[in-house]
Design an enzyme around this catalytic site. Structure first.
Site: not given
Ligand code: UD1
Length: 368
Positions: A212-213
């Protein structure tokens, strides 16, 4: 006369793409002794941590950047503006004949704007992708870059179709995806060299991978809480290599990771390929990973509301869940039970970089 290409990179996925192109350029020069193409790589410094940058240059044997502009992190305006200021100086010094730029990051847009204003033709690699969500900084970056590019290298026919809808038909080439070239080149190396499984006590097919970013998933506390809860409710081991942005947001929002999640430092390319190749299911908001999962035969859950890589969804290997924990758990369960459809060739044949280099060499030689 030497043909001068300046390649601008700044963020992690761009290093992987640049590695494929630089290798193809070097091969082109070796195979055509009369060819006189020089490439200089300029690193904006958007990603600067050792694990987000240098390790990729070392591992993928990317030529050392001619300049590193050390721009670092900042707000969009600050980061993009500083990049433009410093890139303009570089362009004035080097006077490139072509800018090579990749994808949709702030480094992409900054380099394209500088080139356009200095009348330097732009080659945009990974052109034509659209999420049709203008709230994403990446969508703004890619739309604007496409509209000022001379050569637009698309990973798929659908991407070329998106450009046609915006009236862009000149200079459009369906080359395939350079990330597939990179994967094919490195897959065996990853299997031989990476120790990521034993180092983290992992066994093939007994864990899944999550990343996740994206700002839309990390910056809002309730969205990030929902996503981590969803990953927790899967109840099976999940490995989560943490982007620094995500690590910071987890700390800032005081969110602790569920017990089934093992957080790792950012991984090198070969370690990431090895990790995905041995995983059960991939959950991600990354663009590159959605395709890498497909090429490596792994089902993918995309933690976003839309994707630019719609072909992977249409063929049944990728599901969009947004940030909804229930959707995530349902998608995971159905991929665990279900036999996946036949695979088709998506995003080219692994020879995109050669095609791009040949196309540019021909176009530029003809123009001289
Ligand atoms: C950028 C791209 C995104 C791409 C991603 C790949 C834009 C708008 N976004 O997002 O499209 O998918 O790169 O990773 O260009 N940070 C560090 N060390 C680093 C780099 C970043 O600590 O080496 C932290 C900083 O707190 C920084 C934050 O991460 O503020 C975000 O970094 P930034 O480069 O602005 O965007 P990414 O989220 O990496």
């Amino acid at each position: 006369m030497t043909l001068r290409i300046v390649t601008v990179v700044g963020a992690r996925p761009q290093f992987i793409k640049a590695a494929a192109i630089s290798r193809a350029l070097a091969e082109h020069n070796r195979g055509n002794p009369s060819s006189d193409i020089e490439e200089q790589i300029v690193h904006t410094g958007q990603h600067y941590d050792e694990g987000m940058s240098q390790v990729f240059f070392d591992e993928l044997q990317i030529p050392r950047p001619w300049k590193n502009l050390s721009v670092g992190s900042g707000s969009h305006g600050q980061q993009t503006g500083l990049m433009m200021q410093r890139l303009e100086e570089v362009f004035c010094e080097y006077e490139p004949h072509v800018l090579l730029t990749f994808g949709d990051t702030n480094s992409t847009l900054a380099s394209a704007l500088v080139a356009a204003k200095l009348h330097t033709p732009i080659a945009h690699i990974e052109a034509g992708l659209r999420s049709y969500n203008r709230k994403m900084p990446e969508e703004v970056n890619r739309v604007l870059t496409d509209h000022i590019s001379t050569w637009l290298f698309c990973p798929s026919q659908a991407a070329a179709g998106n450009l046609a809808k915006e009236g862009i038909t000149n200079g459009v080439h369906v080359s395939g995806d350079v990330m597939y070239d990179a994967l094919l080149f490195n897959q065996q190396l990853a299997a031989e060299k990476s120790n990521v499984l034993p180092e983290n006590c992992l066994k093939p097919n007994q864990y899944s991978v999550a990343t996740i970013h994206r700002a839309e998933n990390t910056d809002d506390k309730s969205r990030l809480t929902d996503i981590t809860r969803g990953i927790g409710e899967i109840g099976e081991p999940v490995v989560l290599p943490l982007h620094p942005r995500t690590r910071n947001c987890l700390a800032r929002h005081a969110i602790s990771l569920p017990a089934n999640v093992k957080a790792l430092e950012p991984l090198s390319y070969l370690d990431m390929v090895c990790l995905v190749a041995n995983a059960k299911i991939v959950m991600t908001d990354s663009g590159g990973l959605q395709k890498e999962a497909y090429w490596l035969n792994k089902p993918c859950i995309t933690i976003r509301d839309e994707t630019e890589w719609s072909e992977t969804v249409e063929c049944g290997w990728n599901r969009l869940t947004g940030g909804n924990p229930g959707e995530l758990v349902r998608a995971f369960a159905s991929f665990s039970d279900q036999k996946l459809p036949e695979r088709q060739e998506l995003y080219g044949d692994g020879k995109a970089s050669d095609r791009i280099v040949r196309c540019l060499a021909n176009a530029i030689t003809t123009a001289r």
